[in-house]
Design an enzyme around this catalytic site. Structure first.
Site, mmCIF file in Angstrom:
data_model
loop_
_atom_site.group_PDB
_atom_site.id
_atom_site.type_symbol
_atom_site.label_atom_id
_atom_site.label_comp_id
_atom_site.label_asym_id
_atom_site.label_seq_id
_atom_site.Cartn_x
_atom_site.Cartn_y
_atom_site.Cartn_z
ATOM 1 N NE ARG A 35 -4.235 -1.830 1.726
ATOM 2 C CZ ARG A 35 -4.355 -2.869 2.543
ATOM 3 N NH1 ARG A 35 -3.582 -2.952 3.601
ATOM 4 N NH2 ARG A 35 -5.236 -3.782 2.308
ATOM 5 C CE LYS A 75 0.716 15.677 -13.095
ATOM 6 N NZ LYS A 75 0.474 16.426 -14.346
ATOM 7 C CE LYS A 86 7.088 18.562 -11.957
ATOM 8 N NZ LYS A 86 7.089 17.464 -12.892
ATOM 9 C CD GLU A 98 -2.348 18.681 -13.764
ATOM 10 O OE1 GLU A 98 -1.277 18.071 -13.597
ATOM 11 O OE2 GLU A 98 -2.965 18.693 -14.821
ATOM 12 N NE ARG A 123 2.164 18.313 -10.963
ATOM 13 C CZ ARG A 123 2.778 17.355 -10.297
ATOM 14 N NH1 ARG A 123 2.503 17.178 -9.016
ATOM 15 N NH2 ARG A 123 3.672 16.590 -10.884
ATOM 16 C CG ASN A 135 -0.210 19.574 -17.950
ATOM 17 O OD1 ASN A 135 0.698 18.785 -17.715
ATOM 18 N ND2 ASN A 135 -1.316 19.618 -17.230
ATOM 19 C CG HIS A 139 2.712 18.525 -21.805
ATOM 20 N ND1 HIS A 139 3.551 19.600 -21.664
ATOM 21 C CD2 HIS A 139 3.361 17.468 -21.226
ATOM 22 C CE1 HIS A 139 4.646 19.228 -21.016
ATOM 23 N NE2 HIS A 139 4.563 17.938 -20.746
ATOM 24 C CG HIS A 176 0.043 14.110 -24.709
ATOM 25 N ND1 HIS A 176 -0.463 14.371 -23.465
ATOM 26 C CD2 HIS A 176 1.205 13.463 -24.494
ATOM 27 C CE1 HIS A 176 0.369 13.911 -22.536
ATOM 28 N NE2 HIS A 176 1.387 13.361 -23.141
ATOM 29 C CG HIS A 189 7.158 13.469 -23.512
ATOM 30 N ND1 HIS A 189 5.779 13.490 -23.507
ATOM 31 C CD2 HIS A 189 7.542 14.327 -22.530
ATOM 32 C CE1 HIS A 189 5.361 14.306 -22.561
ATOM 33 N NE2 HIS A 189 6.404 14.825 -21.945
HETATM 34 P P1 NAD Z 1 13.431 7.512 -21.294
HETATM 35 O O1 NAD Z 1 13.324 7.181 -19.889
HETATM 36 O O2 NAD Z 1 12.878 6.554 -22.297
HETATM 37 O O3 NAD Z 1 14.971 7.768 -21.653
HETATM 38 C C1 NAD Z 1 15.321 8.082 -22.975
HETATM 39 C C2 NAD Z 1 16.381 7.095 -23.521
HETATM 40 O O4 NAD Z 1 17.629 7.391 -22.917
HETATM 41 C C3 NAD Z 1 16.099 5.631 -23.210
HETATM 42 O O5 NAD Z 1 16.535 4.870 -24.313
HETATM 43 C C4 NAD Z 1 17.004 5.348 -22.001
HETATM 44 O O6 NAD Z 1 17.376 3.990 -21.942
HETATM 45 C C5 NAD Z 1 18.184 6.215 -22.314
HETATM 46 N N1 NAD Z 1 18.960 6.708 -21.189
HETATM 47 C C6 NAD Z 1 18.515 7.242 -20.037
HETATM 48 N N2 NAD Z 1 19.517 7.772 -19.350
HETATM 49 C C7 NAD Z 1 20.649 7.546 -20.058
HETATM 50 C C8 NAD Z 1 22.003 7.870 -19.872
HETATM 51 N N3 NAD Z 1 22.414 8.612 -18.831
HETATM 52 N N4 NAD Z 1 22.895 7.440 -20.790
HETATM 53 C C9 NAD Z 1 22.492 6.737 -21.889
HETATM 54 N N5 NAD Z 1 21.205 6.449 -22.150
HETATM 55 C C10 NAD Z 1 20.300 6.847 -21.228
HETATM 56 O O7 NAD Z 1 12.761 8.912 -21.663
HETATM 57 P P2 NAD Z 1 12.671 10.325 -20.936
HETATM 58 O O8 NAD Z 1 12.660 11.315 -22.031
HETATM 59 O O9 NAD Z 1 13.631 10.466 -19.830
HETATM 60 O O10 NAD Z 1 11.234 10.275 -20.255
HETATM 61 C C11 NAD Z 1 10.055 10.215 -21.031
HETATM 62 C C12 NAD Z 1 8.941 9.697 -20.154
HETATM 63 O O11 NAD Z 1 8.772 10.595 -19.056
HETATM 64 C C13 NAD Z 1 7.609 9.600 -20.845
HETATM 65 O O12 NAD Z 1 7.028 8.356 -20.536
HETATM 66 C C14 NAD Z 1 6.780 10.706 -20.214
HETATM 67 O O13 NAD Z 1 5.404 10.407 -20.161
HETATM 68 C C15 NAD Z 1 7.381 10.784 -18.846
HETATM 69 N N6 NAD Z 1 7.224 12.090 -18.170
HETATM 70 C C16 NAD Z 1 6.772 12.075 -16.883
HETATM 71 C C17 NAD Z 1 6.642 13.262 -16.206
HETATM 72 C C18 NAD Z 1 6.198 13.253 -14.768
HETATM 73 O O14 NAD Z 1 5.977 14.332 -14.208
HETATM 74 N N7 NAD Z 1 6.101 12.099 -14.146
HETATM 75 C C19 NAD Z 1 6.989 14.467 -16.817
HETATM 76 C C20 NAD Z 1 7.458 14.451 -18.118
HETATM 77 C C21 NAD Z 1 7.570 13.236 -18.798
HETATM 78 N N1 GLY Z 2 5.129 17.235 -16.045
HETATM 79 C C1 GLY Z 2 3.883 17.783 -15.611
HETATM 80 C C2 GLY Z 2 3.683 17.693 -14.151
HETATM 81 O O1 GLY Z 2 4.531 17.204 -13.425
HETATM 82 O O2 GLY Z 2 2.669 18.126 -13.669
#
Ligand code: NAD
Ligand code: GLY
Length: 373
Positions: free
Chosen positions: A126, A148, A232, A242, A247, A251, A254, A258, A272
């Site tokens: 949990r 998030k 942030k 949000e 918050r 976006n 976005h 999206h 992304h």
């Molecule tokens: P990702 O995690 O897929 O990383 C991008 C690529 O880089 C992958 O191939 C990974 O294996 C590689 N990688 C990561 N670190 C590395 C390093 N230091 N050296 C070599 N390779 C490395 O993508 P991302 O762009 O980091 O994240 C995108 C995701 O984040 C999406 O799913 C999106 O929805 C999410 N997101 C979440 C929030 C949130 O607030 N939670 C905000 C923005 C985006």
């Molecule tokens: N990346 C958008 C949020 O964290 O709210």
């Protein structure tokens, strides 16, 4: 901003405050940072194969300096890892590792690993604790902070998830040395976002320093990450879940982004951060079309993103669809509220606001123009 060698920023979430530490070389010192947050010598760590190939040995050595032993789960890289199947795999792994509610597990990687492991942590026993060690620029400036967490389902991206705050975030800009340049640029779009939301001076800093930051300049990296995280932190502390519209400002870009990601099948055609960058250009140009913002401000944004190598023109994507089809993707946006879709628009650089009465027919007409521009 003055020269910044490192930064420690507090995220003042009521009842669950935590620090974000930003420091070059931190990856070799994580043992000392993690030690006060864990109760056992064995610490579960989830990552992906790309990150493990570059950083597993260094992380193990750093943990060993504090008497800690990393227990690894290494997943495939990429967006498709944010799935039910991998969520189950992470949950089963954490249970097999006998993780208890007061334990902390480590998410080492980009936004994919952070979102997946954070969501698994929100449900094991949990809700157990977790520590984010973000290794992409996007994760260091955005996804590792704010709690998030989510996976994707057949119906769309991030549709199943939870708010679950990390106990600690450790961001080492040096880990970006091994990140492919395309992903560095994509993460940079999220840096620019903070300037466009409410900090015109930071956008001007980006114009002056963005190329340097993308090329790997250490001081520019720390400054950009620290200013982004501070922005942030302020926003999520004001509106963690949000609920009030504060918050929602995060976006920016976005909704358009999206729709473009959906049209390109959430594939490598548009990742992304690239979608967010182009989405911010479209939000600015749509604001111009509505008489809200000067055209020169919108073109300044497009020019900066293009100058650092980010896609800034819809036509250049070669989509072969019309504006109506792109607008239809927005109908499935999870921000839909009682049948209306709130849009982030701008009155100028650093003057983003939430508009609730945008007509999707106007968006479709605007996109038809942009697809030919
Ligand atoms: P990702 O995690 O897929 O990383 C991008 C690529 O880089 C992958 O191939 C990974 O294996 C590689 N990688 C990561 N670190 C590395 C390093 N230091 N050296 C070599 N390779 C490395 O993508 P991302 O762009 O980091 O994240 C995108 C995701 O984040 C999406 O799913 C999106 O929805 C999410 N997101 C979440 C929030 C949130 O607030 N939670 C905000 C923005 C985006
Ligand atoms: N990346 C958008 C949020 O964290 O709210």
């Amino acid at each position: 901003m003055a020269l910044t060698a490192s930064a420690r920023i507090s995220v003042a979430i009521a009842g669950a405050p935590y620090d974000v530490v930003i420091e070059p070389g931190l990856i070799d010192r994580i043992g000392a940072e993690v030690r006060p947050f864990v109760r056992k010598d064995s610490v579960p760590i989830v990552t992906d194969t790309h990150v493990a190939a570059q950083w597993q040995a260094r992380v193990d050595a750093a943990l060993a300096t504090a008497g800690l032993n990393g227990r690894w789960l290494i997943l495939p890289p990429g967006e498709s890892t944010k799935s039910w199947a991998h969520l189950a795999q992470v949950v089963d792994f954490l249970i097999a590792e006998e993780v208890e509610r007061r334990d902390r597990v480590i998410a080492l990687g980009g936004g994919v690993i952070g979102d997946l492991v954070g969501f698994a942590a929100s449900m094991v026993k949990r809700g157990c604790g977790f520590i984010q060690i973000p290794t992409t620029l996007l994760a260091q400036v955005d996804s590792s902070v704010g709690g998030k967490t989510a996976i994707n389902t057949a119906a769309g991206k991030n549709l199943v998830g939870a708010f679950h705050q990390p106990a600690l975030v450790l961001a080492d800009p040096d880990t970006l040395d091994t990140l492919p340049p395309r992903h560095v640029r994509a993460g940079y779009a999220e840096v620019v976002k903070y300037g466009l939301i409410d900090d015109a001076e930071f956008f001007a800093w980006c114009e002056a320093n963005g190329a340097k930051l993308i090329a790997g300049d250490a001081e520019a990296r720390v400054t950009a990450i620290a200013r982004s995280v501070a922005a942030k932190a302020r926003i999520v502390a004001a509106d963690e879940k949000e609920l009030t519209g504060v918050r929602a400002l995060l976006n920016l870009g976005h909704t358009f982004g999206h729709a473009l990601e959906a049209e390109t099948g959430f594939s490598d055609r548009l990742i992304h951060g690239e979608g967010v960058g182009l989405g911010m250009v479209l939000a600015a140009r749509f604001s111009v079309s509505q008489g809200l913002m000067h055209g020169q401000d919108a073109e300044r944004i497009a020019a900066h993103l293009a100058a650092v190598g980010l896609p800034a023109s819809l036509r250049s994507l070669g989509l072969g669809c019309d504006g109506r089809r792109l607008a239809d993707h927005m109908l499935h946006d999870k921000k839909m509220d009682a049948g209306t879709l709130p849009f982030l628009l701008m009155r100028g650089i650093g003057q983003t606001f939430l508009a609730k009465n945008v007509d999707l027919a106007d968006i479709a007409t605007f996109l038809d123009v942009e697809l030919r521009r």
